[in-house]
Design a protein around this motif. Structure first.
Motif, mmCIF file in Angstrom:
data_model
loop_
_atom_site.group_PDB
_atom_site.id
_atom_site.type_symbol
_atom_site.label_atom_id
_atom_site.label_comp_id
_atom_site.label_asym_id
_atom_site.label_seq_id
_atom_site.Cartn_x
_atom_site.Cartn_y
_atom_site.Cartn_z
ATOM 1 N N LEU A 1 0.800 -1.220 0.000
ATOM 2 C CA LEU A 1 0.000 0.000 0.000
ATOM 3 C C LEU A 1 0.840 1.281 0.000
ATOM 4 O O LEU A 1 0.590 2.198 -0.785
ATOM 5 N N SER A 2 1.850 1.330 0.881
ATOM 6 C CA SER A 2 2.610 2.588 0.979
ATOM 7 C C SER A 2 3.356 2.863 -0.326
ATOM 8 O O SER A 2 3.394 4.000 -0.795
ATOM 9 N N THR A 3 3.928 1.796 -0.939
ATOM 10 C CA THR A 3 4.638 2.001 -2.205
ATOM 11 C C THR A 3 3.678 2.480 -3.282
ATOM 12 O O THR A 3 3.996 3.395 -4.054
ATOM 13 N N ALA A 4 2.479 1.881 -3.323
ATOM 14 C CA ALA A 4 1.494 2.293 -4.333
ATOM 15 C C ALA A 4 1.157 3.771 -4.168
ATOM 16 O O ALA A 4 1.086 4.519 -5.142
ATOM 17 N N ARG A 5 0.975 4.187 -2.900
ATOM 18 C CA ARG A 5 0.638 5.594 -2.648
ATOM 19 C C ARG A 5 1.785 6.516 -3.059
ATOM 20 O O ARG A 5 1.562 7.558 -3.674
ATOM 21 N N ILE A 6 3.016 6.102 -2.703
ATOM 22 C CA ILE A 6 4.178 6.953 -3.030
ATOM 23 C C ILE A 6 4.299 7.106 -4.552
ATOM 24 O O ILE A 6 4.410 8.212 -5.077
ATOM 25 N N VAL A 7 4.256 5.966 -5.264
ATOM 26 C CA VAL A 7 4.439 5.993 -6.715
ATOM 27 C C VAL A 7 3.332 6.813 -7.375
ATOM 28 O O VAL A 7 3.574 7.653 -8.239
ATOM 29 N N ARG A 8 2.093 6.591 -6.925
ATOM 30 C CA ARG A 8 0.959 7.312 -7.522
ATOM 31 C C ARG A 8 1.107 8.816 -7.321
ATOM 32 O O ARG A 8 1.005 9.587 -8.270
ATOM 33 N N SER A 9 1.360 9.227 -6.076
ATOM 34 C CA SER A 9 1.396 10.673 -5.833
ATOM 35 C C SER A 9 2.586 11.313 -6.550
ATOM 36 O O SER A 9 2.473 12.417 -7.077
ATOM 37 N N GLU A 10 3.720 10.596 -6.602
ATOM 38 C CA GLU A 10 4.881 11.139 -7.325
ATOM 39 C C GLU A 10 4.541 11.339 -8.805
ATOM 40 O O GLU A 10 4.840 12.369 -9.388
ATOM 41 N N LEU A 11 3.917 10.310 -9.393
ATOM 42 C CA LEU A 11 3.608 10.386 -10.829
ATOM 43 C C LEU A 11 2.582 11.480 -11.104
ATOM 44 O O LEU A 11 2.713 12.237 -12.069
ATOM 45 N N LEU A 12 1.562 11.565 -10.231
ATOM 46 C CA LEU A 12 0.534 12.593 -10.449
ATOM 47 C C LEU A 12 1.156 13.980 -10.381
ATOM 48 O O LEU A 12 0.812 14.868 -11.161
ATOM 49 N N SER A 13 2.093 14.165 -9.444
ATOM 50 C CA SER A 13 2.708 15.488 -9.318
ATOM 51 C C SER A 13 3.678 15.748 -10.475
ATOM 52 O O SER A 13 3.716 16.840 -11.031
ATOM 53 N N LEU A 14 4.444 14.723 -10.863
ATOM 54 C CA LEU A 14 5.406 14.913 -11.970
ATOM 55 C C LEU A 14 4.697 15.201 -13.288
ATOM 56 O O LEU A 14 5.151 16.014 -14.085
ATOM 57 N N ARG A 15 3.569 14.516 -13.499
ATOM 58 C CA ARG A 15 2.858 14.642 -14.782
ATOM 59 C C ARG A 15 2.459 16.073 -15.102
ATOM 60 O O ARG A 15 2.322 16.437 -16.256
ATOM 61 N N THR A 16 2.238 16.878 -14.039
ATOM 62 C CA THR A 16 1.767 18.248 -14.285
ATOM 63 C C THR A 16 2.928 19.237 -14.354
ATOM 64 O O THR A 16 2.704 20.423 -14.505
ATOM 65 N N ARG A 17 4.168 18.740 -14.202
ATOM 66 C CA ARG A 17 5.310 19.662 -14.214
ATOM 67 C C ARG A 17 5.595 20.124 -15.642
ATOM 68 O O ARG A 17 5.483 19.346 -16.603
ATOM 69 N N PRO A 18 5.974 21.409 -15.802
ATOM 70 C CA PRO A 18 6.223 21.918 -17.155
ATOM 71 C C PRO A 18 7.291 21.131 -17.933
ATOM 72 O O PRO A 18 7.230 21.086 -19.150
ATOM 73 N N PHE A 19 8.254 20.495 -17.250
ATOM 74 C CA PHE A 19 9.265 19.789 -18.049
ATOM 75 C C PHE A 19 8.699 18.559 -18.756
ATOM 76 O O PHE A 19 9.223 18.118 -19.774
ATOM 77 N N ILE A 20 7.587 18.044 -18.209
ATOM 78 C CA ILE A 20 6.909 16.948 -18.909
ATOM 79 C C ILE A 20 6.171 17.526 -20.127
ATOM 80 O O ILE A 20 6.206 16.951 -21.229
ATOM 81 N N ASP A 21 5.529 18.691 -19.941
ATOM 82 C CA ASP A 21 4.886 19.373 -21.075
ATOM 83 C C ASP A 21 5.917 19.655 -22.165
ATOM 84 O O ASP A 21 5.656 19.463 -23.355
ATOM 85 N N ALA A 22 7.101 20.124 -21.730
ATOM 86 C CA ALA A 22 8.154 20.446 -22.696
ATOM 87 C C ALA A 22 8.568 19.194 -23.467
ATOM 88 O O ALA A 22 8.808 19.247 -24.679
ATOM 89 N N ALA A 23 8.636 18.051 -22.768
ATOM 90 C CA ALA A 23 9.030 16.801 -23.433
ATOM 91 C C ALA A 23 7.969 16.385 -24.451
ATOM 92 O O ALA A 23 8.290 16.008 -25.587
ATOM 93 N N ILE A 24 6.690 16.485 -24.055
ATOM 94 C CA ILE A 24 5.602 16.106 -24.973
ATOM 95 C C ILE A 24 5.621 17.035 -26.184
ATOM 96 O O ILE A 24 5.527 16.594 -27.333
#
Lengths: 289, 220
Positions: free
Chosen positions: A158-181
């Motif tokens: 459970l804790s790993t799932a929560r960590i991975v999910r929240s990290e990915l959700l936060s990273l996905r909205t970062r401008p450097f991901i937009d820049a990559a896309i």
């Protein structure tokens, strides 16, 4: 104008107060692993052998950890037990991380309804007492290492799932991901080149933090008679057996395996905490001062 | 030949930010976009960059109507629109060195490897980044140097349109001038259309051909 001189560091960095504990913990862990690897080769143990002429002997040169109520060498068996505990701890922690990483990854990457469903599953599993759930899983299977690993793996993701999910959700909205896309990166490239490298250190840290907990769980399950078969040395089995000897004053039969659990899990926890601090740039800046 | 947003309604999680906004950027022209904070300038840039889905309305790229956003749009279409974000720190992957940062869009579309080094050197030189800076990671360079690297990255594909979302706000005057000069130079060579979002009236008047206002009537 007076010449500006920088103060010289008075002590080597690894000898500083914060680092001394790390050195001690690392030494304990290395010694434990070397002993666990070397003893079965140099001094093999017949796990089912008993010596009824040597029952309940206190610690001595011949038996540094004393003997138990069946005349078996407590220290020798503790080393075998520790080997099992470390093996189960590491494999169970990796299993839990794989399950948690996969589910958290799917939730974090897809978002929307898959995320909502998976997070409700996480909440539901988290609402159940995990030791009881672990006991339920292991009770349905035959006592074996695999059952213990599965039981810990399926209750600790459970804790790993929560960590991975929240990290990915936060990273996905970062401008450097937009820049990559915007730069033409495919989904796979965004995942492997920009998302995973940020998440993997955190997953690795979560795994190491889970190892001592998994060792403790294996010991608890064995203590409750749900771990390895009773004749096989495991720290939980030994502490359980040692209870009987306590009444006759033979404290060493449970204290020696108990100390092995405490010392090794504390060493792993200390190293994990140090690594966690090292990964945090704010703390790292303070440590490197 | 233009990048056009027509009748865009857009927002986040049901909160409408843009209300019936239309904007056209012709090839070769520089359009200024101004408006008070919170009127959706950045959202409009994200919609134009095909990174955010409009609730209604559509984006047209050189008379071709674009369907979908993000990865649903083919890379060959996405790369025709470059974006320069406001914060270079947030727009740069902290793990990549500046040369990797500039090379990333080229590697992403499998540009021939032997040509990438030359292209990165050329872009870095035009951005005024010395070779010693290229091995550094974002945390070891200034905001201005990092924004110039981000501009080099945005121009890596020689885009037809460049969207600058308050890209010079955080920079000192000389870096602002350098960034603007590099964009103008590229524009003269390739005829790219440029959108400059800014709060700075002097900058917009000096740099752009015309200025559009995004006010609270179009944004709610």
């Amino acid at each position: 104008m007076a010449e500006l001189t920088l103060p010289r560091p008075r002590r080597l960095r690894w000898l500083r107060p914060g680092a001394r504990g790390t050195v001690v913990a690392a030494t304990v862990l290395v010694v434990a692993v070397v002993v666990c690897l070397a003893v079965p080769v140099l001094w093999p143990l017949d796990q089912s052998a008993v010596a009824l002429d040597q029952v309940g002997l206190p610690p001595s040169w011949a038996h540094p950890g004393g003997t138990d109520d069946l005349g078996r060498d407590v220290l020798h068996r503790s080393i075998y037990g520790l080997r099992v505990s470390l093996l189960v701890g590491v494999i169970a922690a990796v299993t839990a991380t794989l399950v948690g990483g996969l589910l958290g990854g799917v939730a974090g990457l897809l978002g929307g309804w898959p995320d909502r469903i998976l997070m409700r599953v996480v909440d539901t599993v988290a609402a159940l007492p995990h030791l009881l759930l672990g006991i339920f899983i292991v009770a349905m299977l035959r006592p074996s290492l695999g059952a213990v690993i599965l039981s810990i793996g399926l209750t600790h993701w459970l804790s790993t799932a929560r960590i991975v999910r929240s990290e990915l959700l936060s990273l996905r909205t970062r401008p450097f991901i937009d820049a990559a896309i915007s730069g033409g990166a495919s989904r796979a490239r965004v995942l492997t080149r920009h998302l995973l490298p940020h998440v993997l250190p955190k997953i690795a840290l979560a795994t190491t933090l889970m190892v001592p907990h998994a060792v403790w769980h294996e010991t608890s399950l064995s203590f409750l008679g749900l771990g390895l078969p009773p004749h096989l040395a495991s720290l939980g089995n030994m502490i359980n057996d040692g209870q009987r000897s306590l009444l006759t004053g033979a404290w060493w039969a449970s204290i020696v395996p108990g100390l092995a659990v405490i010392v090794v899990t504390l060493a792993i926890a200390a190293l994990s905490a140090r690594w966690r601090d090292h990964l945090d740039p704010r703390v790292r800046a303070e440590l490197d001062l | 030949m233009s990048l056009t947003a027509s009748g865009i309604h857009a927002g986040y999680r049901g909160r409408r930010v843009l209300h019936d906004v239309s904007l056209t950027i012709e090839r070769g022209e520089t359009v200024g976009l101004r408006g008070p904070s919170g009127t959706g300038k950045s959202t409009l840039v994200r919609v134009l960059a095909l990174l955010h889905p409009p609730d209604s309305g559509h984006v047209t790229l050189d008379e071709q109507r674009i369907r979908g956003h993000g990865h649903r749009v083919p890379a060959s279409v996405r790369t025709r629109i470059g974006v320069l974000f406001q914060s270079p720190r947030a727009a740069a992957d902290p793990r990549l060195s500046l040369s990797d940062l500039i090379a990333e869009p080229l590697r992403a579309v499998r540009h021939p490897r032997e040509q990438i080094t030359g292209r990165v050197t050329d872009l870095a030189e035009r951005a005024g980044l010395t070779p010693d800076l290229l091995d550094r990671r974002p945390h070891a360079v200034s905001d201005g140097q990092l924004q110039r690297a981000c501009l080099a990255r945005a121009l890596a594909h020689d885009p037809d349109y460049l969207l600058c979302d308050e890209a010079t706000t955080m920079l000192d005057a000389s870096t602002q001038a350098h960034v603007a000069a590099m964009i103008t130079d590229q524009q003269q060579h390739t005829g790219m259309g440029v959108l400059v979002v800014s709060h700075d009236p002097a900058l917009l008047t000096r740099w752009t051909d015309r200025i559009e206002d995004l006010n609270t009537e179009t944004a709610r």
